[in-house]
Motif scaffolding. Structure first.
Motif, PDB file in Angstrom:
ATOM      1  N   PRO A 188       0.840  -1.204   0.000  1.00  0.00           N
ATOM      2  CA  PRO A 188       0.000   0.000   0.000  1.00  0.00           C
ATOM      3  C   PRO A 188       0.873   1.252   0.000  1.00  0.00           C
ATOM      4  N   ARG A 214       9.120 -10.722   1.700  1.00  0.00           N
ATOM      5  CA  ARG A 214       8.206 -11.781   2.160  1.00  0.00           C
ATOM      6  C   ARG A 214       7.189 -12.113   1.075  1.00  0.00           C
ATOM      7  N   MET A 251       4.393   6.453   3.002  1.00  0.00           N
ATOM      8  CA  MET A 251       3.991   7.734   3.596  1.00  0.00           C
ATOM      9  C   MET A 251       4.163   7.695   5.115  1.00  0.00           C
ATOM     10  N   ALA A 252       3.648   6.613   5.727  1.00  0.00           N
ATOM     11  CA  ALA A 252       3.689   6.516   7.185  1.00  0.00           C
ATOM     12  C   ALA A 252       5.130   6.490   7.673  1.00  0.00           C
ATOM     13  N   SER A 253       5.968   5.769   6.950  1.00  0.00           N
ATOM     14  CA  SER A 253       7.357   5.672   7.351  1.00  0.00           C
ATOM     15  C   SER A 253       8.060   7.026   7.249  1.00  0.00           C
ATOM     16  N   LEU A 254       7.858   7.704   6.122  1.00  0.00           N
ATOM     17  CA  LEU A 254       8.460   9.032   5.962  1.00  0.00           C
ATOM     18  C   LEU A 254       7.917   9.993   7.009  1.00  0.00           C
ATOM     19  N   PRO A 256      11.497  -5.406   3.789  1.00  0.00           N
ATOM     20  CA  PRO A 256      11.149  -6.613   4.563  1.00  0.00           C
ATOM     21  C   PRO A 256       9.796  -7.209   4.150  1.00  0.00           C
ATOM     22  N   MET A 257       8.833  -6.355   3.856  1.00  0.00           N
ATOM     23  CA  MET A 257       7.532  -6.877   3.429  1.00  0.00           C
ATOM     24  C   MET A 257       7.598  -7.341   1.975  1.00  0.00           C
ATOM     25  N   PHE A 299      11.687   8.738   9.120  1.00  0.00           N
ATOM     26  CA  PHE A 299      12.656   7.899   8.414  1.00  0.00           C
ATOM     27  C   PHE A 299      13.061   8.579   7.108  1.00  0.00           C
ATOM     28  N   MET A 340       7.162   9.413   9.945  1.00  0.00           N
ATOM     29  CA  MET A 340       7.765   9.202  11.266  1.00  0.00           C
ATOM     30  C   MET A 340       9.192   9.717  11.337  1.00  0.00           C
ATOM     31  N   TYR A 365      13.781  -0.623   6.456  1.00  0.00           N
ATOM     32  CA  TYR A 365      13.030  -1.130   7.601  1.00  0.00           C
ATOM     33  C   TYR A 365      11.567  -1.442   7.296  1.00  0.00           C
ATOM     34  N   VAL A 366      11.004  -0.778   6.296  1.00  0.00           N
ATOM     35  CA  VAL A 366       9.564  -0.907   6.085  1.00  0.00           C
ATOM     36  C   VAL A 366       9.218  -1.627   4.776  1.00  0.00           C
ATOM     37  N   GLN A 370      16.116   4.546   4.754  1.00  0.00           N
ATOM     38  CA  GLN A 370      15.628   3.846   5.953  1.00  0.00           C
ATOM     39  C   GLN A 370      14.251   3.251   5.716  1.00  0.00           C
ATOM     40  N   GLY A 429       0.426   3.930   1.375  1.00  0.00           N
ATOM     41  CA  GLY A 429       0.448   4.555   2.688  1.00  0.00           C
ATOM     42  C   GLY A 429       1.591   4.091   3.575  1.00  0.00           C
ATOM     43  N   GLN A 430       2.138   2.904   3.288  1.00  0.00           N
ATOM     44  CA  GLN A 430       3.253   2.405   4.097  1.00  0.00           C
ATOM     45  C   GLN A 430       4.466   3.322   3.990  1.00  0.00           C
TER      46      GLN A 430
END
Ligand SMILES: Nc1ncnc2c1ncn2[C@@H]1O[C@H](COP(=O)(O)OP(=O)(O)O)[C@@H](O)[C@H]1O
Ligand SMILES: [Mg+2]
Lengths: 244, 245
Positions: free
Chosen positions: B136, B164, B141-144, B160-161, B148, B146, B156-157, B152, B138-139
């Motif tokens: 998504p 997977r 967006m949310a990381s930036l 890893p996903m 990061f 915060m 970190y965000v 980064q 938004g992932q």
């Protein structure tokens, strides 16, 4: 001095103008609710505040720091501005406590123990301490959104931005999230909240901004806005959403 | 069919020297595994990097990624191997060129590992790009939001996903790399395919020779599959439903 000072910003997506000359201020400790029809530019405006969306004209000054200034360290600024999204956006591969500590350690440079302690304290505050080692996918929407709020608070933000924090939630979960937000507001957190929850606005907002077609049409105190909105569009909008 | 089976052939002595065919096969298996693993390491590292570049908010980085992927994807593997082996050394600086052509130890091994690694990196890059883009919006967006930085955020965000999500297609690539390593026989690396041909010529036992190679390739590919399945299980995210927002 205002905490958030939005100065005449305009933004285009190609030919399409999303924001037209928007200006407003949010003072320290003030709660401002932003509402308006879908597509009116509310999300875009709030994302300009921490520079997540670039804009072509104007400036936003947060706690004295200019977002438009190329010399500004945007990550550093964003670390101090909490943001909560419609779809929570917790990181699914990290435990709940992991979600709360990762930015504390990697961005703020806190030690692991200190970050964890702060994280647990905030989880406790939103009533989710028992879920610390679970994963986001194992929580309900309302719980996830409370975690998202706690995650933002863990960074000790100077202000908080919310973009429709309850609109993706099942109705029975809306209040548990609003309660946390009301409490935050009462503690004096500076908040800019995009929401259609007029109950929340009535309870804690100081001002209400109404947007339409990329413009701030109305920017009034709560009393003035609910008493007698000046613009016809705001009146229509209010009568529509207050019907339910 | 009038074939004379000889199951003892594996223990027979090769015509020149005191080795048995089994020793050849074991050493060949070693080369196959060494080339495959080295190539896989190269492919994963570069594939992650190039796949990431292709999603970067910078058109020059995206362009570099595109050229990389299209270049390695559109030329047959065997042709790439010949290019690396015969053509590239000619274009190196004189000193280096002479060293590569005359003195370089395990030249066939390094050439095959690099060639196969680069070839597969283009395919891994495509998987990684698709994985990142399936997350998504938004992932990020949310990381930036915060605090990061963009690197980064990837570290970190997003990655890893993304990794997977793309474990199943990566499993196929890992298995492909083992099977594709057989092209290295064409430049004389004494891996399984090369040795099974050698064994056919010397012993005349076609079926036994090919059977050994077939079995060992199958075991290797299947082991790769099991390893990846284990990793997939170990990294599974509780409560996460792939494809849900
Ligand atoms: N990335 C984008 N590219 C083009 N148009 C966009 C993009 N994002 C949003 N828009 C458009 O900008 C307008 C405002 O969007 P948004 O700020 O999300 O509105 P709101 O949050 O009020 O519903 C909408 O018309 C939307 O279609
Ligand atoms: Mg919106």
């Amino acid at each position: 001095m205002s905490m958030i000072d939005i100065r005449n910003i305009s933004k285009w997506y190609g030919q399409f103008q999303v924001l037209t000359d928007c200006s407003t201020q949010v003072k320290q400790g003030e709660v401002v609710v932003v509402c308006g029809p879908s597509g009116s530019g509310k999300s875009t405006l709030i994302k300009c505040v921490n520079g997540l969306e670039p804009f072509q004209k104007g400036d936003v000054v947060v706690n004295g720091i200019s977002v438009a200034d190329a010399k500004t360290d945007l990550p550093k600024l964003r670390a101090r501005v909490g943001m909560v999204f419609q779809h929570f956006e917790l990181f699914p591969h990290m435990s709940i406590i992991g979600n709360l500590t990762i930015a504390q350690t990697k961005v703020l440079g806190r030690g692991a123990d200190e970050a964890r302690e702060r994280g647990i304290k905030l989880l406790d505050r939103v009533g989710l301490k028992a879920h610390a080692s679970k994963f986001p996918g194992e929580l309900s929407g309302g719980q996830q959104q409370r975690v998202a709020i706690a995650r933002a608070l863990a960074m000790d933000p100077i202000c908080m931005l919310f973009d429709e924090p309850t609109s993706a939630l099942d109705p029975e979960m809306i209040n548990e999230v609003l309660d946390v937000m009301v409490e935050l507001a009462k503690e004096g957190m500076t908040m800019m909240v995009v929401t259609h929850e007029m109950g929340f606005a009535r309870k804690v907002a100081h001002r209400v901004i109404f947007m339409d077609a990329g413009q701030i049409v109305e920017d009034a105190t709560k009393e003035a806005f609910f008493g007698q909105p000046r613009s016809e569009r705001a009146q229509q909008f209010l009568s529509k959403i207050l019907q339910h | 069919m009038n074939y004379h089976w000889n199951w003892h052939v594996y223990l027979d002595q090769v015509s020149a020297g005191d080795e048995r065919y089994l020793d050849w096969i074991i050493s060949a298996l070693g080369w196959t595994i060494a080339v495959s693993m080295s190539a896989w390491l190269i492919a994963l590292t570069l594939g992650a990097l190039i796949g990431t570049l292709r999603t970067a908010p910078n058109r020059w980085l995206v362009a570099i990624g595109n050229v990389w992927v299209e270049g390695f994807r559109n030329v047959p593997l065997l042709v790439q191997l010949f290019l690396w082996f015969f053509v590239v050394p000619e274009f190196l600086p004189a000193e280096l060129s002479r060293w590569v052509k005359q003195d370089m130890p395990a030249k066939e091994f390094f050439t095959a590992a690099i060639c196969l690694g680069l070839f597969t990196s283009a395919r891994v890059a495509e998987q990684v790009r698709a994985g990142i883009q399936s997350l998504p919006r938004g992932q990020k967006m949310a990381s930036l939001a915060m605090g990061f930085t963009l690197p980064q955020t990837y570290r970190y965000v997003l990655l890893p996903m993304a990794f997977r999500i793309v474990i199943p297609p990566l499993t196929s690539e890992f298995m492909n790399i083992i099977k594709n390593s057989s092209v290295a026989f064409a430049i004389g690396l004494m891996e399984l395919t090369f040795i099974s041909r050698q064994m056919i010529e010397e012993s005349g036992q076609v079926f036994e020779s090919l059977l050994a190679a077939t079995l060992l390739y199958t075991i290797c590919a299947f082991s790769a599959n099991r390893v990846m399945t284990y990793i997939e299980k170990r990294t599974r995210v509780p409560g996460y439903i792939a494809g849900a927002k």
